[in-house]
Write a protein that holds these residues in place. Structure first.
Motif, PDB file in Angstrom:
ATOM      1  N   UNK A   1       8.167  16.107   7.092  1.00 12.23           N
ATOM      2  CA  UNK A   1       8.932  15.407   8.120  1.00 12.23           C
ATOM      3  C   UNK A   1       8.364  14.029   8.418  1.00 12.23           C
ATOM      4  N   UNK A   2       8.085  13.256   7.384  1.00  8.89           N
ATOM      5  CA  UNK A   2       7.578  11.896   7.573  1.00  8.89           C
ATOM      6  C   UNK A   2       8.653  10.917   7.150  1.00  8.89           C
ATOM      7  N   UNK A   3       8.705   9.784   7.812  1.00 11.92           N
ATOM      8  CA  UNK A   3       9.754   8.806   7.570  1.00 11.92           C
ATOM      9  C   UNK A   3       9.821   8.366   6.109  1.00 11.92           C
ATOM     10  N   UNK A   4      11.005   8.433   5.537  1.00 14.14           N
ATOM     11  CA  UNK A   4      11.205   7.928   4.179  1.00 14.14           C
ATOM     12  C   UNK A   4      11.071   6.416   4.140  1.00 14.14           C
TER      13      UNK A   4
ATOM     14  N   UNK B   1       7.107   4.366  -3.324  1.00 16.00           N
ATOM     15  CA  UNK B   1       7.568   5.034  -4.541  1.00 16.00           C
ATOM     16  C   UNK B   1       6.489   5.889  -5.192  1.00 16.00           C
ATOM     17  N   UNK B   2       5.256   5.803  -4.685  1.00 15.45           N
ATOM     18  CA  UNK B   2       4.174   6.627  -5.214  1.00 15.45           C
ATOM     19  C   UNK B   2       3.814   7.752  -4.249  1.00 15.45           C
ATOM     20  N   UNK B   3       4.660   7.946  -3.236  1.00 16.20           N
ATOM     21  CA  UNK B   3       4.464   9.040  -2.296  1.00 16.20           C
ATOM     22  C   UNK B   3       3.474   8.756  -1.182  1.00 16.20           C
ATOM     23  N   UNK B   4       2.974   7.514  -1.082  1.00 21.80           N
ATOM     24  CA  UNK B   4       2.016   7.191  -0.024  1.00 21.80           C
ATOM     25  C   UNK B   4       2.750   7.033   1.308  1.00 21.80           C
ATOM     26  N   UNK B   5       2.279   7.758   2.316  1.00 23.40           N
ATOM     27  CA  UNK B   5       2.904   7.738   3.634  1.00 23.40           C
ATOM     28  C   UNK B   5       2.101   6.816   4.558  1.00 23.40           C
ATOM     29  N   UNK B   6       2.756   5.788   5.039  1.00 22.16           N
ATOM     30  CA  UNK B   6       2.057   4.737   5.777  1.00 22.16           C
ATOM     31  C   UNK B   6       2.084   5.032   7.274  1.00 22.16           C
ATOM     32  N   UNK B   7       1.013   5.659   7.735  1.00 25.27           N
ATOM     33  CA  UNK B   7       0.924   6.096   9.124  1.00 25.27           C
ATOM     34  C   UNK B   7      -0.016   5.221   9.954  1.00 25.27           C
TER      35      UNK B   7
END
Length: 386
Positions: free
Chosen positions: A57-60, A65-71
């Motif tokens: 449930x993390x923002x798309x 494009x490498x799956x890194x989620x910028x939090x």
């Protein structure tokens, strides 16, 4: 927001690319299996596939494009600084952006709310020197009200820290990084081209007094300047709850970077181990940029930021907003997009998210490497925000 409704919203938003949104040109709706060509310009095939399959449930919009989620978001509050550090700013200073072109307090908070709503849980305030901004305590207090934001940090040169920290702590400041590149007062004045060493030390001790643990001390190591003080910095961690972070010297416009000035992580580590052979590596924290070590029996620890010799791009979760409102998805990249201009043009929240998502989607797998970075045009560090 659940993954599938979020995906459907993304697909709807991507019916027009950022270019199409500004020109009014029609764009064909993507099919369920594959996005249209204009949409592909904004989201790579890898990113599209990731959005279809990823269920977290993390923002798309904040997932590349490498799956890194910028939090983690770093926001520069000002381009101004009360020091002139050699590795950060040219001696003659830099041309500053007119005040009217800098983000206002409300614009900073508007963008912060949007990013936190999408999953950012850590914000660090940078500069310039963020603590010279008059409303910095109020900004921290308002950020502290954002639901979902877990940590508010600041990176400061420490000159104003002792005076402001009690108010900042009450407002909600949870983490402190203090820049200090030497323990010799005369050398401090040479490096930063200003006085203030004792104010910085006062700020460090005030942070410890108020219970910050650890207090992070950032030390940029430069050959011929301060590499001879490595052991002195490590010794500070014996009786103080410090995390002394040794940072490899990085190239930015105006700092006259030279490979010969850079002291690598491994060289620093070898020097320290000769004095303290029992130095032990600590488990790496998720998404951390630092390689951490501790000497048994010491209260604090040391860390290394190895941006040049051993990059950590693969786990990068950081985005930056400059004081003039540009989004930078990579510290060493020269690609930027102005969120300020879109805000002032009346962009809706969905339009801003599309623009942000497109920029994050273009983020590269890793930076160009130290020698290529040195040849690239980029802002001086003072105009990026650390």
């Amino acid at each position: 927001m659940a993954a599938q409704p979020l995906f459907r919203m993304i697909r709807r938003l991507l019916r027009s690319s950022v270019r199409g949104c500004s020109s009014g040109a029609p764009v064909t709706q993507p099919s369920p299996r594959e996005p249209s060509r204009p949409a592909t310009e904004e989201l790579s095939r890898q990113r599209w596939q990731f959005l279809r399959e990823h269920t977290a449930p993390f923002s798309a919009f904040l997932t590349d494009s490498f799956g890194r989620q910028h939090s983690y978001l770093r926001i520069s509050l000002t381009e101004k600084c009360n020091l002139r550090c050699q590795y950060c700013m040219p001696e003659e200073g830099v041309p500053l952006t007119p005040k009217a072109d800098l983000l206002t307090t409300e614009e900073i908070l508007t963008l912060a709310r949007l990013f936190v709503k999408e999953g950012v849980d850590k914000i660090r305030l940078t500069g310039g020197e963020p603590l010279i901004r008059r409303d910095v305590v109020d900004i921290v207090a308002q950020l502290h009200q954002l639901e979902g934001l877990k940590t508010i940090g600041v990176t400061t040169n420490g000159i104003n820290l002792a005076r402001l920290l009690p108010s900042l702590q009450k407002a909600g400041l949870g983490a402190i990084n203090i820049s200090l590149d030497t323990l010799v007062p005369a050398k401090y004045e040479f490096i930063v081209r200003r006085k203030g060493f004792h104010k910085v030390m006062e700020g460090i001790h005030k942070a410890i007094e108020l219970g910050y643990d650890p207090v992070k001390v950032n030390c940029v190591v430069m050959r011929g300047l301060n590499e001879d003080e490595l052991l002195d910095f490590v010794a500070l961690t014996k009786d103080l709850p410090l995390d002394v972070r040794f940072i490899e010297y990085m190239p930015f416009d105006g700092n006259k970077w030279n490979f010969k000035k850079m002291v690598s992580y491994k060289e620093m580590l070898d020097t320290i181990r000769q004095q303290w052979p029992a130095l032990e590596k600590l488990p790496e924290e998720d998404l951390s940029t630092a390689k951490a070590f501790r000497i048994p029996g010491f209260q604090g620890q040391i860390s290394f930021i190895t941006s040049m010799s051993e990059h950590f791009c693969g786990t990068c979760n950081r985005l930056r907003i400059t004081a003039d409102g540009n989004l930078k998805v990579c510290l060493f990249g020269n690609s930027e997009v102005s969120l300020r201009d879109h805000l002032r043009a009346g962009a809706s929240e969905e339009e801003l998210l599309t623009i942000i998502g497109a920029a994050v989607g273009r983020k590269k797998r890793q930076h160009a490497g130290m020698f290529n970075i040195a040849q690239m045009k980029n802002r001086p560090m003072i105009l990026i925000g650390g």
